[in-house]
Design a protein around this motif. Structure first.
Motif, PDB file in Angstrom:
ATOM      1  N   ARG A 293      -8.103  -2.484   1.902  1.00  0.00           N
ATOM      2  CA  ARG A 293      -9.252  -1.641   1.470  1.00  0.00           C
ATOM      3  C   ARG A 293      -9.089  -0.227   1.233  1.00  0.00           C
TER       4      ARG A 293
ATOM      5  N   ARG B 284      -5.713   2.794  -2.937  1.00  0.00           N
ATOM      6  CA  ARG B 284      -6.218   3.441  -4.293  1.00  0.00           C
ATOM      7  C   ARG B 284      -5.159   3.338  -5.484  1.00  0.00           C
ATOM      8  N   PRO B 285      -5.295   2.785  -6.557  1.00  0.00           N
ATOM      9  CA  PRO B 285      -6.320   1.551  -6.783  1.00  0.00           C
ATOM     10  C   PRO B 285      -6.205   0.633  -5.647  1.00  0.00           C
ATOM     11  N   ARG B 286      -7.455  -0.275  -5.671  1.00  0.00           N
ATOM     12  CA  ARG B 286      -7.564  -1.413  -4.762  1.00  0.00           C
ATOM     13  C   ARG B 286      -6.350  -2.218  -4.997  1.00  0.00           C
TER      14      ARG B 286
ATOM     15  N   SER C 287       0.818  -1.262  -0.150  1.00  0.00           N
ATOM     16  CA  SER C 287       0.022   0.161   0.051  1.00  0.00           C
ATOM     17  C   SER C 287       0.814   1.296  -0.003  1.00  0.00           C
TER      18      SER C 287
ATOM     19  N   THR D   7       1.215   4.666  -2.832  1.00  0.00           N
ATOM     20  CA  THR D   7       1.005   5.890  -2.275  1.00  0.00           C
ATOM     21  C   THR D   7       2.033   6.639  -2.842  1.00  0.00           C
TER      22      THR D   7
ATOM     23  N   ASP E  28      -7.214  -4.025  -8.513  1.00  0.00           N
ATOM     24  CA  ASP E  28      -7.218  -2.801  -9.424  1.00  0.00           C
ATOM     25  C   ASP E  28      -5.589  -2.496  -9.708  1.00  0.00           C
ATOM     26  N   SER E  29      -4.667  -3.006  -8.667  1.00  0.00           N
ATOM     27  CA  SER E  29      -3.216  -2.585  -8.705  1.00  0.00           C
ATOM     28  C   SER E  29      -2.235  -3.186  -9.657  1.00  0.00           C
TER      29      SER E  29
ATOM     30  N   THR F 188       2.514   7.193  -6.851  1.00  0.00           N
ATOM     31  CA  THR F 188       1.496   8.093  -7.008  1.00  0.00           C
ATOM     32  C   THR F 188       2.034   9.561  -6.724  1.00  0.00           C
TER      33      THR F 188
END
Length: 259
Positions: free
Chosen positions: A203, A206-208, A174, A178, A252-253, A181
């Motif tokens: 959860r 983003r993306p999942r 995760s 981050t 989605d990742s 991005t």
């Protein structure tokens, strides 16, 4: 584990142990349920303390180790198939066309059996799918979110940069998303990221986050059932081991490599 206890009049008692303490030479420091004699069956979760396992089995208590393989008589180990988990992750990335795959691994030289098995699965999958895993593409750390951030920064100093990253934890995966991005690297268009465990933090990403699910709930429930069987069927005195299946959760990742 609590939900799997068949009789609500026999609740679980939770206690903590020191993974480095020698309970054989210093029995006065034993966890309270063992020192007071209030429990007769033991589920152990965490880095194994072999002196604790020896103390339990010498006293004739049935013992189940959750998450770690403890090959001692009287102990049954229930754990996810860690090697299969990392093989699923690498296989998924390879089928999407990725060949420059980086690994966010555990601490360098770790003796943690979980991480060792996960890394073994990485090697097997890379050999099977002809993915060349360069030493500079393996980043060691504690698998925290801070480690994921640092790993992304380190990997993007390399030329060429990886097109996919497999992290041995969801927290580090995760954080990789981050940080990518923040650096203007689009996930999954420019970089595919996959984690391991299916922790609640997935959860929030983003993306999942695509990840490999390790069956934590099933492991706890299987431990309760297994330890009851050890009482009713003493011939199951071990050592024994049960591997629970893992599953790839494609979200989605991750995406096919852009030509």
């Amino acid at each position: 584990a609590i939900a799997a206890v068949p009789d609500p009049s026999h609740p679980l008692t939770i206690a903590f142990y020191d993974e480095k303490h020698d309970y054989v030479t210093a029995p006065d420091a034993l966890p309270q349920p063992l020192s007071s004699g209030v429990a007769s069956k033991y589920l152990c979760f965490g880095n194994p303390n072999h002196s604790l396992f020896q103390t339990l089995t010498r006293r004739g208590f049935p013992v189940v180790s959750l998450g770690y393989d403890v090959p001692l008589p009287g102990v049954h180990s229930i754990l996810p198939d860690y090697a299969r988990a990392s093989r699923l992750a690498i296989e998924h990335l390879a089928r999407l066309g990725h060949r420059r795959i980086a690994i966010v691994s555990g601490p360098f030289g770790t003796t943690d059996a979980q991480i060792i098995e996960l890394n073994r699965g990485v090697r097997l999958a890379c050999e099977e799918h002809r993915v060349a895993l360069e030493p500079q593409s393996i980043i060691y750390g504690d698998l925290s979110d801070e480690a994921g951030t640092a790993a992304l920064d380190e990997l993007f100093t390399h030329k060429p940069a990886p097109t996919a990253i497999f992290c041995l934890s969801d927290a580090s995966a995760s954080a990789v998303i981050t940080r990518a991005t923040e650096r203007g690297v689009a996930v999954p268009r420019d970089l595919s990221v996959i984690g391991c465990a299916d922790d609640p933090c997935t959860r929030l990403a983003r993306p999942r986050l695509t990840t490999v699910r390790l069956p934590a709930e099933e492991m706890g429930a299987a431990g309760v059932r297994g330890i009851d069987r050890m009482v009713t069927e003493p011939t199951l005195g071990g050592p024994g081991r049960t591997l629970l299946p893992v599953a790839l959760l494609e979200r989605d990742s991750t995406a096919a490599l852009r030509k």
